[in-house]
Motif scaffolding. Sequence first.
Motif, mmCIF file in Angstrom:
data_model
loop_
_atom_site.group_PDB
_atom_site.id
_atom_site.type_symbol
_atom_site.label_atom_id
_atom_site.label_comp_id
_atom_site.label_asym_id
_atom_site.label_seq_id
_atom_site.Cartn_x
_atom_site.Cartn_y
_atom_site.Cartn_z
ATOM 1 N N MET A 1 0.855 -1.182 0.000
ATOM 2 C CA MET A 1 0.000 0.000 0.000
ATOM 3 C C MET A 1 0.892 1.234 0.000
ATOM 4 O O MET A 1 1.890 1.280 0.713
ATOM 5 C CB MET A 1 -0.908 0.028 1.230
ATOM 6 C CG MET A 1 -1.819 1.240 1.240
ATOM 7 S SD MET A 1 -3.050 1.231 2.565
ATOM 8 C CE MET A 1 -2.049 1.576 3.988
ATOM 9 N N ILE A 2 0.547 2.187 -0.816
ATOM 10 C CA ILE A 2 1.279 3.460 -0.857
ATOM 11 C C ILE A 2 0.281 4.553 -0.516
ATOM 12 O O ILE A 2 -0.763 4.673 -1.157
ATOM 13 C CB ILE A 2 1.916 3.705 -2.237
ATOM 14 C CG1 ILE A 2 2.954 2.616 -2.518
ATOM 15 C CG2 ILE A 2 2.530 5.092 -2.306
ATOM 16 C CD1 ILE A 2 3.538 2.644 -3.914
ATOM 17 N N LYS A 3 0.586 5.323 0.502
ATOM 18 C CA LYS A 3 -0.293 6.405 0.936
ATOM 19 C C LYS A 3 0.440 7.728 0.701
ATOM 20 O O LYS A 3 1.550 7.916 1.196
ATOM 21 C CB LYS A 3 -0.637 6.256 2.416
ATOM 22 C CG LYS A 3 -1.559 7.335 2.925
ATOM 23 C CD LYS A 3 -1.883 7.131 4.393
ATOM 24 C CE LYS A 3 -2.764 8.245 4.907
ATOM 25 N NZ LYS A 3 -3.041 8.110 6.328
ATOM 26 N N LEU A 4 -0.187 8.582 -0.064
ATOM 27 C CA LEU A 4 0.395 9.883 -0.373
ATOM 28 C C LEU A 4 -0.594 10.971 0.019
ATOM 29 O O LEU A 4 -1.802 10.794 -0.082
ATOM 30 C CB LEU A 4 0.719 9.984 -1.867
ATOM 31 C CG LEU A 4 1.751 8.959 -2.348
ATOM 32 C CD1 LEU A 4 1.638 8.741 -3.841
ATOM 33 C CD2 LEU A 4 3.142 9.422 -1.984
ATOM 34 N N CYS A 5 -0.078 12.108 0.432
ATOM 35 C CA CYS A 5 -0.927 13.212 0.857
ATOM 36 C C CYS A 5 -0.355 14.513 0.295
ATOM 37 O O CYS A 5 0.838 14.776 0.444
ATOM 38 C CB CYS A 5 -0.965 13.270 2.379
ATOM 39 S SG CYS A 5 -2.007 14.592 3.012
ATOM 40 N N SER B 1 2.682 7.003 -7.037
ATOM 41 C CA SER B 1 2.352 5.622 -6.679
ATOM 42 C C SER B 1 2.873 4.667 -7.747
ATOM 43 O O SER B 1 3.417 3.607 -7.431
ATOM 44 C CB SER B 1 0.847 5.445 -6.458
ATOM 45 O OG SER B 1 0.141 5.555 -7.669
ATOM 46 N N ILE C 1 -7.637 2.559 -5.971
ATOM 47 C CA ILE C 1 -7.317 3.928 -5.564
ATOM 48 C C ILE C 1 -8.430 4.431 -4.670
ATOM 49 O O ILE C 1 -9.613 4.277 -4.994
ATOM 50 C CB ILE C 1 -7.169 4.865 -6.783
ATOM 51 C CG1 ILE C 1 -6.000 4.424 -7.666
ATOM 52 C CG2 ILE C 1 -6.986 6.315 -6.332
ATOM 53 C CD1 ILE C 1 -5.889 5.176 -8.971
ATOM 54 N N ASP D 1 0.259 12.529 -7.089
ATOM 55 C CA ASP D 1 0.155 11.363 -6.215
ATOM 56 C C ASP D 1 -0.024 10.082 -7.026
ATOM 57 O O ASP D 1 0.574 9.044 -6.706
ATOM 58 C CB ASP D 1 -0.995 11.537 -5.223
ATOM 59 C CG ASP D 1 -0.714 12.649 -4.216
ATOM 60 O OD1 ASP D 1 0.475 12.937 -3.968
ATOM 61 O OD2 ASP D 1 -1.677 13.216 -3.683
ATOM 62 N N ALA E 1 -9.452 8.074 -2.866
ATOM 63 C CA ALA E 1 -9.126 9.500 -2.773
ATOM 64 C C ALA E 1 -10.122 10.171 -1.859
ATOM 65 O O ALA E 1 -11.333 9.955 -1.965
ATOM 66 C CB ALA E 1 -9.157 10.142 -4.156
#
Length: 156
Positions: A101-105, A135, A146, A131, A148
């Motif tokens: 899992m890749i979490k971007l903010c 990913s 995804i 983002d 969002a």
Amino acid sequence: YNIPKFTGEAMDVINDPEVDAVWICSPSQYHAEQIKAAAAKKKHVFCEKPIATDLAETVEAINACNEAGVKLMIGLQRRFDQNFERVKTAVKNKEVGEPIMIKLCSRDPAPPPASYVKGGGGIFADMAVHDLDMSRFLAGADPIDILAIGSTHIDK
């Protein structure tokens, strides 16, 4: 600066026979039109993201470049950010486990001007591409799912 010629019009550059490639850094709503015009003139294109403000225009612009046999590169600068490069290296060298899992903010410190929101598709459309690209870059593959979530917090 001893520049032999200059213009304030994108089409002057695109139509100039001495120009081999163009850098499109106009407002987002003009990107697809300018990409297609450059492709029609057999010019390679470096375009700031996004390619267009909707999917149909995006596909048309990409197809125009493919059909013309010109290169199209989109400016997604986070791939060259030293912090993201370090994370990519750690994943590649197996310094960390396999990503599941890749979490971007992403956040901006202040709201953009209303004209930017109207023409460019808004902050989510303009920023989410970073983002999504990150990913793909970090995982080395397209995402499977995804999620969002967005919110706006404006003090009046």
